[in-house]
Design a protein around this motif. Structure first.
Motif, PDB file in Angstrom:
ATOM      1  N   TYR A 114       0.846  -1.195   0.000  1.00 30.24           N
ATOM      2  CA  TYR A 114       0.000   0.000   0.000  1.00 30.24           C
ATOM      3  C   TYR A 114       0.879   1.243   0.000  1.00 30.24           C
ATOM      4  O   TYR A 114       2.041   1.233   0.403  1.00 30.24           O
ATOM      5  CB  TYR A 114      -0.931   0.016   1.214  1.00 30.24           C
ATOM      6  N   LEU A 115       0.281   2.335  -0.457  1.00 29.49           N
ATOM      7  CA  LEU A 115       0.912   3.649  -0.445  1.00 29.49           C
ATOM      8  C   LEU A 115      -0.174   4.663  -0.125  1.00 29.49           C
ATOM      9  O   LEU A 115      -1.258   4.614  -0.717  1.00 29.49           O
ATOM     10  CB  LEU A 115       1.551   3.961  -1.802  1.00 29.49           C
ATOM     11  N   ARG A 116       0.081   5.541   0.830  1.00 25.34           N
ATOM     12  CA  ARG A 116      -0.900   6.571   1.159  1.00 25.34           C
ATOM     13  C   ARG A 116      -0.199   7.809   1.679  1.00 25.34           C
ATOM     14  O   ARG A 116       0.974   7.773   2.050  1.00 25.34           O
ATOM     15  CB  ARG A 116      -1.902   6.058   2.190  1.00 25.34           C
ATOM     16  N   GLY A 117      -0.946   8.893   1.702  1.00 23.90           N
ATOM     17  CA  GLY A 117      -0.370  10.145   2.162  1.00 23.90           C
ATOM     18  C   GLY A 117      -1.440  11.125   2.569  1.00 23.90           C
ATOM     19  O   GLY A 117      -2.633  10.937   2.314  1.00 23.90           O
ATOM     20  N   SER A 118      -0.998  12.177   3.243  1.00 25.60           N
ATOM     21  CA  SER A 118      -1.903  13.216   3.715  1.00 25.60           C
ATOM     22  C   SER A 118      -1.205  14.559   3.572  1.00 25.60           C
ATOM     23  O   SER A 118       0.030  14.643   3.661  1.00 25.60           O
ATOM     24  CB  SER A 118      -2.280  12.964   5.181  1.00 25.60           C
ATOM     25  N   PHE A 119      -2.001  15.617   3.352  1.00 23.91           N
ATOM     26  CA  PHE A 119      -1.440  16.963   3.212  1.00 23.91           C
ATOM     27  C   PHE A 119      -2.329  17.943   3.968  1.00 23.91           C
ATOM     28  O   PHE A 119      -3.546  17.981   3.757  1.00 23.91           O
ATOM     29  CB  PHE A 119      -1.355  17.369   1.741  1.00 23.91           C
ATOM     30  N   ALA A 120      -1.726  18.723   4.869  1.00 21.76           N
ATOM     31  CA  ALA A 120      -2.468  19.694   5.667  1.00 21.76           C
ATOM     32  C   ALA A 120      -2.776  20.926   4.818  1.00 21.76           C
ATOM     33  O   ALA A 120      -1.867  21.670   4.435  1.00 21.76           O
ATOM     34  CB  ALA A 120      -1.667  20.079   6.903  1.00 21.76           C
ATOM     35  N   LEU A 121      -4.068  21.132   4.544  1.00 22.41           N
ATOM     36  CA  LEU A 121      -4.485  22.302   3.773  1.00 22.41           C
ATOM     37  C   LEU A 121      -4.549  23.548   4.636  1.00 22.41           C
ATOM     38  O   LEU A 121      -4.274  24.659   4.189  1.00 22.41           O
ATOM     39  CB  LEU A 121      -5.855  22.061   3.150  1.00 22.41           C
ATOM     40  N   ALA A 122      -4.972  23.370   5.865  1.00 24.99           N
ATOM     41  CA  ALA A 122      -5.121  24.470   6.810  1.00 24.99           C
ATOM     42  C   ALA A 122      -4.831  23.933   8.204  1.00 24.99           C
ATOM     43  O   ALA A 122      -4.487  22.765   8.374  1.00 24.99           O
ATOM     44  CB  ALA A 122      -6.524  25.066   6.720  1.00 24.99           C
ATOM     45  N   GLU A 123      -4.996  24.775   9.221  1.00 23.02           N
ATOM     46  CA  GLU A 123      -4.659  24.372  10.583  1.00 23.02           C
ATOM     47  C   GLU A 123      -5.445  23.151  11.039  1.00 23.02           C
ATOM     48  O   GLU A 123      -4.922  22.308  11.772  1.00 23.02           O
ATOM     49  CB  GLU A 123      -4.916  25.538  11.537  1.00 23.02           C
ATOM     50  N   ASN A 124      -6.691  23.027  10.604  1.00 24.59           N
ATOM     51  CA  ASN A 124      -7.550  21.937  11.068  1.00 24.59           C
ATOM     52  C   ASN A 124      -8.073  21.039   9.949  1.00 24.59           C
ATOM     53  O   ASN A 124      -8.915  20.175  10.212  1.00 24.59           O
ATOM     54  CB  ASN A 124      -8.749  22.498  11.842  1.00 24.59           C
ATOM     55  N   VAL A 125      -7.599  21.224   8.726  1.00 21.79           N
ATOM     56  CA  VAL A 125      -8.136  20.477   7.576  1.00 21.79           C
ATOM     57  C   VAL A 125      -7.000  19.833   6.796  1.00 21.79           C
ATOM     58  O   VAL A 125      -5.961  20.464   6.566  1.00 21.79           O
ATOM     59  CB  VAL A 125      -8.960  21.401   6.646  1.00 21.79           C
ATOM     60  N   ASN A 126      -7.201  18.584   6.396  1.00 23.99           N
ATOM     61  CA  ASN A 126      -6.217  17.886   5.568  1.00 23.99           C
ATOM     62  C   ASN A 126      -6.928  17.062   4.503  1.00 23.99           C
ATOM     63  O   ASN A 126      -8.086  16.661   4.664  1.00 23.99           O
ATOM     64  CB  ASN A 126      -5.340  16.965   6.423  1.00 23.99           C
ATOM     65  N   VAL A 127      -6.246  16.840   3.402  1.00 19.15           N
ATOM     66  CA  VAL A 127      -6.723  15.922   2.371  1.00 19.15           C
ATOM     67  C   VAL A 127      -5.823  14.699   2.396  1.00 19.15           C
ATOM     68  O   VAL A 127      -4.656  14.779   2.795  1.00 19.15           O
ATOM     69  CB  VAL A 127      -6.722  16.567   0.969  1.00 19.15           C
ATOM     70  N   PHE A 128      -6.363  13.554   1.988  1.00 14.83           N
ATOM     71  CA  PHE A 128      -5.582  12.326   2.033  1.00 14.83           C
ATOM     72  C   PHE A 128      -5.987  11.408   0.886  1.00 14.83           C
ATOM     73  O   PHE A 128      -7.071  11.540   0.302  1.00 14.83           O
ATOM     74  CB  PHE A 128      -5.764  11.608   3.378  1.00 14.83           C
ATOM     75  N   GLY A 129      -5.120  10.485   0.578  1.00 18.24           N
ATOM     76  CA  GLY A 129      -5.403   9.509  -0.470  1.00 18.24           C
ATOM     77  C   GLY A 129      -4.529   8.285  -0.284  1.00 18.24           C
ATOM     78  O   GLY A 129      -3.553   8.305   0.468  1.00 18.24           O
ATOM     79  N   GLY A 130      -4.891   7.218  -0.968  1.00 14.85           N
ATOM     80  CA  GLY A 130      -4.110   6.003  -0.849  1.00 14.85           C
ATOM     81  C   GLY A 130      -4.444   5.002  -1.937  1.00 14.85           C
ATOM     82  O   GLY A 130      -5.435   5.147  -2.664  1.00 14.85           O
ATOM     83  N   TYR A 131      -3.591   4.002  -2.040  1.00 12.44           N
ATOM     84  CA  TYR A 131      -3.806   2.937  -3.028  1.00 12.44           C
ATOM     85  C   TYR A 131      -3.273   1.636  -2.439  1.00 12.44           C
ATOM     86  O   TYR A 131      -2.131   1.573  -1.975  1.00 12.44           O
ATOM     87  CB  TYR A 131      -3.079   3.249  -4.328  1.00 12.44           C
TER      88      TYR A 131
END
Length: 211
Positions: free
Chosen positions: A52-69
């Protein structure tokens, strides 16, 4: 379930006055080995291995987007009228979502997220090494979870999530996740996670780089 409740209680009880370690990072990349154990209606319990591979990115102080495969597979061999049969079962799962987190103490965050998940299943059939047929199917689903994420100690991290998944051609199911990380440095850590819902349990072990 008892282990999940114990971890949740430990996270929630982390003292406000404790010396905070490096903060929880919501920007990271992670990859590793995974195993999916299925409990079929026919009584079989196949175990499929993969990565598996996944990651997350903090868009703002309290919000993040994430994805994986994730991709896992298993091969089956059998004999049919003196022909050597071979079936390869493959499951692939991409996902994409957005999360929200809010501090509850110096060490613990409340987390919630919503994600799109696609389950792709494929069977490849061959006889005596010759391709015979291929069967494919897929499910699009949505998943919603809430949970806790915290640092029991300066070099450890733990998280717990519970939620619901539902989609096309599937009955809605409750889903639970329990995971943790041991940090070797501020950036690198070893992670482990168990996710379970009706008829499926997934175990993952990987390496995470946090930024």
């Amino acid at each position: 379930m008892r282990k999940i409740l114990i971890v949740a209680a430990l996270l929630a009880a982390a003292p406000l006055s404790a010396a905070a370690a490096d903060g929880l990072s919501y920007t990271y990349v992670e990859g590793g080995w995974t195993r999916l154990k299925l409990d079929n209606d026919m009584g079989s319990k196949p175990e499929l291995d993969g990565g598996y591979l996944r990651g997350s990115f903090a868009l703002a102080e309290n919000v993040n987007v994430f994805g994986g495969y994730t991709t896992v597979s298993k091969s089956y061999n059998y004999t049919f009228y003196n022909l050597r049969g071979h079936i390869k079962q493959t499951l692939k799962q991409p996902e994409l979502g957005i999360g929200y987190h809010m501090p509850m103490s110096d060490r613990v965050d409340f987390t919630s997220d919503i994600a799109w998940v696609r389950l792709n299943e494929e069977f490849k059939l061959s006889y005596d090494g010759q391709y015979a047929d291929r069967l494919k199917d897929h499910i699009n689903a949505g998943r919603v979870t809430v949970g806790l994420r915290g640092k029991p100690s300066p070099r450890t991290e733990a998280w717990i999530k519970a939620g619901y998944i539902d989609g096309s051609d599937m009955d809605g199911e409750w889903v639970g996740t329990l995971g943790g990380q041991v940090n070797f440095t501020r950036t690198w850590g070893l992670t482990g996670e168990v996710q379970a819902y009706d008829g499926a349990t997934q175990f993952s072990l990987g390496v995470r780089a946090s930024f």
